[in-house]
Each structure stands twice: as structure tokens, then as C-alpha cells.
Design a protein around this motif. Sequence first.
Motif, mmCIF file in Angstrom:
data_model
loop_
_atom_site.group_PDB
_atom_site.id
_atom_site.type_symbol
_atom_site.label_atom_id
_atom_site.label_comp_id
_atom_site.label_asym_id
_atom_site.label_seq_id
_atom_site.Cartn_x
_atom_site.Cartn_y
_atom_site.Cartn_z
ATOM 1 N N ILE A 15 -66.448 -24.312 -71.385
ATOM 2 C CA ILE A 15 -65.735 -25.479 -71.902
ATOM 3 C C ILE A 15 -64.469 -24.957 -72.581
ATOM 4 O O ILE A 15 -64.512 -23.979 -73.331
ATOM 5 N N LYS A 69 -60.745 -20.652 -74.086
ATOM 6 C CA LYS A 69 -62.122 -21.111 -74.316
ATOM 7 C C LYS A 69 -62.224 -21.928 -75.613
ATOM 8 O O LYS A 69 -61.575 -21.592 -76.607
ATOM 9 N N GLY A 116 -79.367 -15.897 -77.807
ATOM 10 C CA GLY A 116 -79.027 -15.953 -79.227
ATOM 11 C C GLY A 116 -77.641 -16.499 -79.445
ATOM 12 O O GLY A 116 -76.811 -16.548 -78.531
ATOM 13 N N ASP A 172 -68.731 -16.440 -70.773
ATOM 14 C CA ASP A 172 -68.113 -15.351 -71.544
ATOM 15 C C ASP A 172 -69.066 -14.196 -71.837
ATOM 16 O O ASP A 172 -68.622 -13.105 -72.178
ATOM 17 N N LYS A 202 -65.468 -21.452 -81.842
ATOM 18 C CA LYS A 202 -65.596 -21.768 -83.262
ATOM 19 C C LYS A 202 -64.628 -20.934 -84.094
ATOM 20 O O LYS A 202 -64.391 -21.231 -85.259
ATOM 21 N N ALA A 235 -70.400 -24.097 -68.152
ATOM 22 C CA ALA A 235 -70.524 -22.702 -68.565
ATOM 23 C C ALA A 235 -69.278 -22.231 -69.311
ATOM 24 O O ALA A 235 -69.299 -21.220 -69.996
ATOM 25 N N GLN A 247 -74.498 -16.654 -82.619
ATOM 26 C CA GLN A 247 -74.077 -16.064 -83.890
ATOM 27 C C GLN A 247 -73.881 -17.130 -84.967
ATOM 28 O O GLN A 247 -73.192 -18.108 -84.715
HETATM 29 P P1 AMP Z 1 -71.074 -17.680 -79.631
HETATM 30 O O1 AMP Z 1 -70.558 -18.949 -80.175
HETATM 31 O O2 AMP Z 1 -69.973 -16.761 -79.214
HETATM 32 O O3 AMP Z 1 -72.132 -17.039 -80.495
HETATM 33 O O4 AMP Z 1 -71.782 -18.091 -78.277
HETATM 34 C C1 AMP Z 1 -73.100 -18.616 -78.222
HETATM 35 C C2 AMP Z 1 -73.425 -19.115 -76.836
HETATM 36 O O5 AMP Z 1 -72.595 -20.248 -76.513
HETATM 37 C C3 AMP Z 1 -73.167 -18.089 -75.726
HETATM 38 O O6 AMP Z 1 -74.154 -18.245 -74.736
HETATM 39 C C4 AMP Z 1 -71.827 -18.484 -75.199
HETATM 40 O O7 AMP Z 1 -71.648 -18.081 -73.867
HETATM 41 C C5 AMP Z 1 -71.867 -20.009 -75.317
HETATM 42 N N1 AMP Z 1 -70.509 -20.561 -75.472
HETATM 43 C C6 AMP Z 1 -69.652 -20.354 -76.508
HETATM 44 N N2 AMP Z 1 -68.489 -20.992 -76.318
HETATM 45 C C7 AMP Z 1 -68.584 -21.623 -75.111
HETATM 46 C C8 AMP Z 1 -67.703 -22.452 -74.332
HETATM 47 N N3 AMP Z 1 -66.477 -22.766 -74.761
HETATM 48 N N4 AMP Z 1 -68.154 -22.928 -73.144
HETATM 49 C C9 AMP Z 1 -69.395 -22.631 -72.710
HETATM 50 N N5 AMP Z 1 -70.260 -21.855 -73.385
HETATM 51 C C10 AMP Z 1 -69.882 -21.351 -74.566
#
Ligand code: AMP
Length: 332
Positions: free
Chosen positions: A185, A194, A7, A147, A197, A183, A9
Motif C-alpha cells: 500500500i 510505501k 511480527g 517489503d 508509520k 502487499a 515492530q
Molecule cells: P513494519 O510496520 O515495518 O513493522 O511492518 C509490519 C508488517 O506490515 C510487515 O509484514 C510489512 O511488510 C507490512 N507492511 C508495512 N507497511 C506496508 C505497506 N505500506 N503495504 C503493505 N504491507 C505493509
Amino acid sequence: MKRIFSGLQPSGVLTLGNYLGALRRWVELQESYDCLYCIVDMHAITMPLEPTALRENIYEVAATYMACGLDPSKSTLFIQSHVAAHAELGWMLGCKTPMGWLNRMTQFKDKAGKDKEKASLGLYGYPCLQAADILLYQTHLVPVGEDQKQHIELTRDIAQSVNSAYNASLFTLPEPLISEIGARIMSLRDGNKKMSKSDPSDFSRINLRDDTDLIVQKIKKARTDAEPLPDNFDQLADRPEARNLITIYASLQGQTPQKVCETFSGQLFSIFKPALTELVIEKLEPISHRINELLSDKGELARHLKKGAERAEELASPTLRNAQNIFGFVAR
Ligand code: AMP
Ligand code: TRP
């Protein structure tokens, strides 16, 4: 067939980090697994967010899922709050999770910031809701970025402790699935942070919907150093920004970072950056074009999400019933 759950967010624009760390992999996986991909709106309200923005973001994430290649006839795409079992099991698991385990979660520490007294109970208990998301579906694999590893490990701990407390095999123990390349970025402004957003600087990230001009400017301004690129990726260990840009290139191109170093060995960033810009635009342009098309028919998006929620509900309900029964609740 093995089951996958993941999922994202709907808490803001999606970035290249989300794409390389998560979404791109999800698309490949839908060919060989029974995949559920959720828009976790109940997670998104753990941080301040305007209702109008949340609503827009939910549609945007749905459109992005499909624009990246998730196909509602192959994968189950749905909104978390449409399936009440997530909240119900989330509460039950919260009652079985020691605070000591939650205190170790680094994401809570990052998000709560300095003033922990002001952080909400929801933000603190969020990993229990995430555990419910995963465990409701007897998930085998959870494809996420680096993360999220800690949250998946906590999910396993919760599943194991509930199974053994009730001497039942209520939940399947899930494994994280983390790609080797992409994994994690990093920010374009600071190679030790990291790409996120929620970073206040838009120049720290590339958003999936950025237009060509903006991508050009962001990569031009991305922090680097004055050294030429080495022929060996290992030599970039203490040059985090250079390492990150090479990783982005490798990940988008489907090559190893080592191969990219060999190609650009001895070159300065004045040569590498334009090549990277061209590649990012080539890969993202079709996606952002498709997102816009899909967003022009929200009724159609809503129909796909409704179907997805119906299937998810059917799959979740036996696990929820079983858990309620084992916990000692009386059936209605
Ligand atoms: P989120 O944006 O926190 O809801 O993350 C959604 C998915 O994107 C999760 O699986 C995170 O681990 C992945 N994700 C978010 N930011 C990064 C990043 N900078 N590098 C790699 N994966 C990311
Ligand atoms: N916590 C995840 C994030 O911030 C999102 C998420 C919620 C999730 N529930 C999940 C990811 C279940 C994988 C599986 O990225």
C-alpha cells in the motif's frame, strides 16, 4: 500442522498498510495453521525511540492484534524480549552471516539514510535477529508485506548455509507468504513511496486509530489526477496514486482491482473518493473502537502476552539447545 511466524515492530502507530499487507491475513491464517505472532520490541530499538513511547506502543500493538481478530486461544501472541532465545540465536546467526549479505539489504539502506557511519550495529545486524525469530520455531510460512521479502530470502540463505556447514537439519527453510492484493500500500502523498508509520507527514497514511474526521480529511487531500477512472486496471500503470486508491478499495472490499475499475469506470475522483472514505470508515471504526476498549485493561493484555511467551519459550528451546550443541557449546 504447518507453522506460521510473523511480527510487527512497536515503533509507532499502525497503518492501513500494516493491516492490509499483514494483519488481516494473519487473522485468516490462524484458523488453519499453528500461528505465532510476535511484537518485535528488540527490532524497534534499532531506531531512536523514547522508552515511554516504546512501552505504550507495545500495549497498542497487542491491543491492535486482538482488535483485528487475532485470538489468544488460537494463536500464540507474545513479546519478543520475553523469550531470551531470540537474542541468543540472533547472536549465533550473526556470527554465521557474511557482511556481504547484509550489505545488500535495502531496508538498511533506507533506514540508515545518508550518514551510514551513524547507524547502529543493531540496525545493520537486524536481519539476523529476524532470521532467529523465524528459525527458532521451525517455521514453514511467514506472512508479510512485499517489503519484507528480501529479509525472508536472507533467512533462508542463513538457514541453508548453517544446515550445510554443520551437515545437520537444524532449521526448516521458511517461505514468504505475500498476498496478491494489498502487499504494498503506497503513501497518500506519493504513489511511488510505501505507506509507512515512519513517514514525517501524517497525511501520507491512514492510521488504524484515526477518527472519522481525520480519515475524511486525509482521503480528501490524497494526491490524485484529473482523469476519470478507466474500465481496465492495467491502464493505471502510470497513474500510481490512482492505482493505489483503487487497490485500497479492492483490498478492503475483498474484490479484485479490475472489478473496482469496472464499477467506477468513467467516474472522477470526486465520486470515487467519498465511496472510498465510507468504506475505510466502515472497516476501521470497529477496530479502533475495540483497540480503545482493550487498552483500558492492560493487566488483561499482559496476562495474554505472558501465556503466549510461555508457550513460545517451550517451542523455541529445543531448537536453541540443538543449535548450541551443534555449534560446540557445553551444556550447563
Ligand atoms: P513494519 O510496520 O515495518 O513493522 O511492518 C509490519 C508488517 O506490515 C510487515 O509484514 C510489512 O511488510 C507490512 N507492511 C508495512 N507497511 C506496508 C505497506 N505500506 N503495504 C503493505 N504491507 C505493509
Ligand atoms: N522486520 C519486520 C518489519 O519491519 C518485522 C519482523 C521482525 C518480522 N521479525 C520478523 C516479520 C519475523 C516476520 C517474521 O516489518
